[in-house]
Motif scaffolding. Structure first.
Motif, PDB file in Angstrom:
ATOM      1  N   CYS A 252      43.507  73.284  31.683  1.00 34.10           N
ATOM      2  CA  CYS A 252      44.819  73.267  31.017  1.00 34.10           C
ATOM      3  C   CYS A 252      44.803  74.114  29.754  1.00 34.10           C
ATOM      4  CB  CYS A 252      45.186  71.825  30.671  1.00 34.10           C
ATOM      5  SG  CYS A 252      46.719  71.679  29.751  1.00 34.10           S
TER       6      CYS A 252
ATOM      7  N   ILE B 290      51.960  62.404  36.445  1.00 35.17           N
ATOM      8  CA  ILE B 290      52.333  62.645  35.045  1.00 35.17           C
ATOM      9  C   ILE B 290      53.806  62.275  34.840  1.00 35.17           C
ATOM     10  CG2 ILE B 290      52.537  64.378  33.210  1.00 35.17           C
ATOM     11  CD1 ILE B 290      50.184  65.858  34.442  1.00 35.17           C
TER      12      ILE B 290
ATOM     13  N   CYS C 100      46.021  71.758  36.224  1.00 37.05           N
ATOM     14  CA  CYS C 100      45.220  70.539  36.402  1.00 37.05           C
ATOM     15  C   CYS C 100      45.181  70.139  37.868  1.00 37.05           C
ATOM     16  CB  CYS C 100      45.799  69.414  35.538  1.00 37.05           C
ATOM     17  SG  CYS C 100      47.563  69.106  35.803  1.00 37.05           S
TER      18      CYS C 100
ATOM     19  N   CYS D  78      51.188  67.820  27.780  1.00 36.40           N
ATOM     20  CA  CYS D  78      51.446  68.475  29.070  1.00 36.40           C
ATOM     21  C   CYS D  78      52.681  69.357  28.958  1.00 36.40           C
ATOM     22  CB  CYS D  78      51.663  67.412  30.140  1.00 36.40           C
ATOM     23  SG  CYS D  78      52.191  68.093  31.723  1.00 36.40           S
TER      24      CYS D  78
ATOM     25  N   ILE E 156      50.453  65.970  40.229  1.00 34.48           N
ATOM     26  CA  ILE E 156      51.093  65.909  38.910  1.00 34.48           C
ATOM     27  C   ILE E 156      52.332  65.008  38.925  1.00 34.48           C
ATOM     28  CG2 ILE E 156      50.233  68.067  37.934  1.00 34.48           C
ATOM     29  CD1 ILE E 156      52.844  69.405  38.692  1.00 34.48           C
TER      30      ILE E 156
ATOM     31  N   SER F 123      45.032  69.354  27.848  1.00 37.83           N
ATOM     32  CA  SER F 123      45.639  68.035  27.996  1.00 37.83           C
ATOM     33  C   SER F 123      44.889  67.205  29.033  1.00 37.83           C
ATOM     34  CB  SER F 123      47.099  68.192  28.441  1.00 37.83           C
ATOM     35  OG  SER F 123      47.646  66.924  28.755  1.00 37.83           O
TER      36      SER F 123
ATOM     37  N   ASN G 252      53.628  71.098  31.866  1.00 39.94           N
ATOM     38  CA  ASN G 252      53.945  71.303  33.288  1.00 39.94           C
ATOM     39  C   ASN G 252      53.479  72.642  33.844  1.00 39.94           C
ATOM     40  OD1 ASN G 252      55.241  68.792  33.825  1.00 39.94           O
ATOM     41  ND2 ASN G 252      57.002  69.517  32.640  1.00 39.94           N
TER      42      ASN G 252
END
Ligand code: SF4
Ligand code: FES
Length: 249
Positions: A169, A233, A220, A214, A230, A173, A216
């Motif tokens: 990242c 998240i 990750c 984060c 994700i 993050s 986006n």
């Protein structure tokens, strides 16, 4: 095969780091990547040199101990694969392979390819558990949970805490890791009592440890050896807003 390794060597947290070159001959395509490094280290020890420090434990992709960056990609070129499950058949004779540690403020370097990932443990300590009595194994069997919910919870629980998501990242993050741990308990009935306190405590600890926010990017998810989505998240953010809303009632 002959592999030309370029490895980050750094004797300790305060020592100056540099890349060192190693030409490795007679590499079998059937070796795992870590077995190849074991052979390199045996040669270094015989010569009286310091072996390359790297983490590993289970060597079967389940413990989360291993992990470094190979040619710019956390855990290397195979999707959904930890470094310990990567094999040399993925490389070609004469390839130059560059190895670097995870680089993130919250993961201080220990030595060479080893970093201190205890910040992830402290996020778990902040709330990644159930402190209320949720019964024994037979009670878990007695509580009926819809199959899709069980699948989503299990997919999130597959996170092995390797830290590759942080390394990939640009914000360093740990949102994917934290969201996986928040999600698997938030989805299950056993996690409901502490649901709000858990997400607030874990997100707070994540920020306190120095991990970034984060934005986006999705790197990750791309490097995660357990292919954690994700969407976790997004669920963590919803859980956090829910907790904030309920605390104002
Ligand atoms: S979310 Fe994936 S990359 Fe991040 S710690 Fe868990 S298993 Fe590793
Ligand atoms: S050594 Fe356990 S996951 Fe790689």
């Amino acid at each position: 095969m002959r592999i030309l390794l370029k490895v980050w060597r750094q004797a300790g947290p305060r020592a100056e780091g540099r890349f060192a070159d190693y030409a490795v001959d007679d590499v079998s395509p059937d070796m795992s990547f870590l077995e190849m490094l074991d052979v390199v280290n045996e040669g270094l020890i015989v010569k009286g040199d310091d072996p390359i420090a790297f983490d590993s434990d289970c060597r079967e992709g389940i413990c989360g101990a291993c992990g470094f960056v190979i040619n710019g990609v956390a855990h290397g070129p195979d999707p959904g694969t930890t470094v310990c499950q990567l094999h040399m058949r993925r490389f070609n004779d004469g390839d130059r392979v560059i190895l670097e540690p995870w680089r993130a403020k919250a993961f201080p370097l220990v030595k060479d390819l080893v970093v201190d990932r205890s910040a992830l443990d402290r996020i778990i300590q902040a709330g990644g558990y159930t402190a209320v009595n949720v019964g024994g194994a037979q009670d878990a069997n007695a509580i009926l949970i819809p199959r899709p919910t069980v699948e989503r919870a299990m997919d999130a629980a597959a996170c092995i805490g390797c830290g590759a998501c942080v390394a990939a990242c640009k914000n360093a993050s740990a949102a994917l890791f934290t969201s996986a741990k928040v999600s698997h308990l938030a989805l299950l009935p056993q996690g409901q009592v502490e649901r709000s306190a858990r997400v607030v405590a874990m997100v707070g600890r994540h920020d306190h440890e120095g991990f970034g926010s984060c934005s986006n990017e999705g790197e990750c998810e791309a490097v995660c050896p357990k292919e954690i989505s994700i969407t976790n998240i997004a669920r963590m953010n919803r859980e956090y807003f829910r907790a904030m809303f309920l605390s104002r009632e």
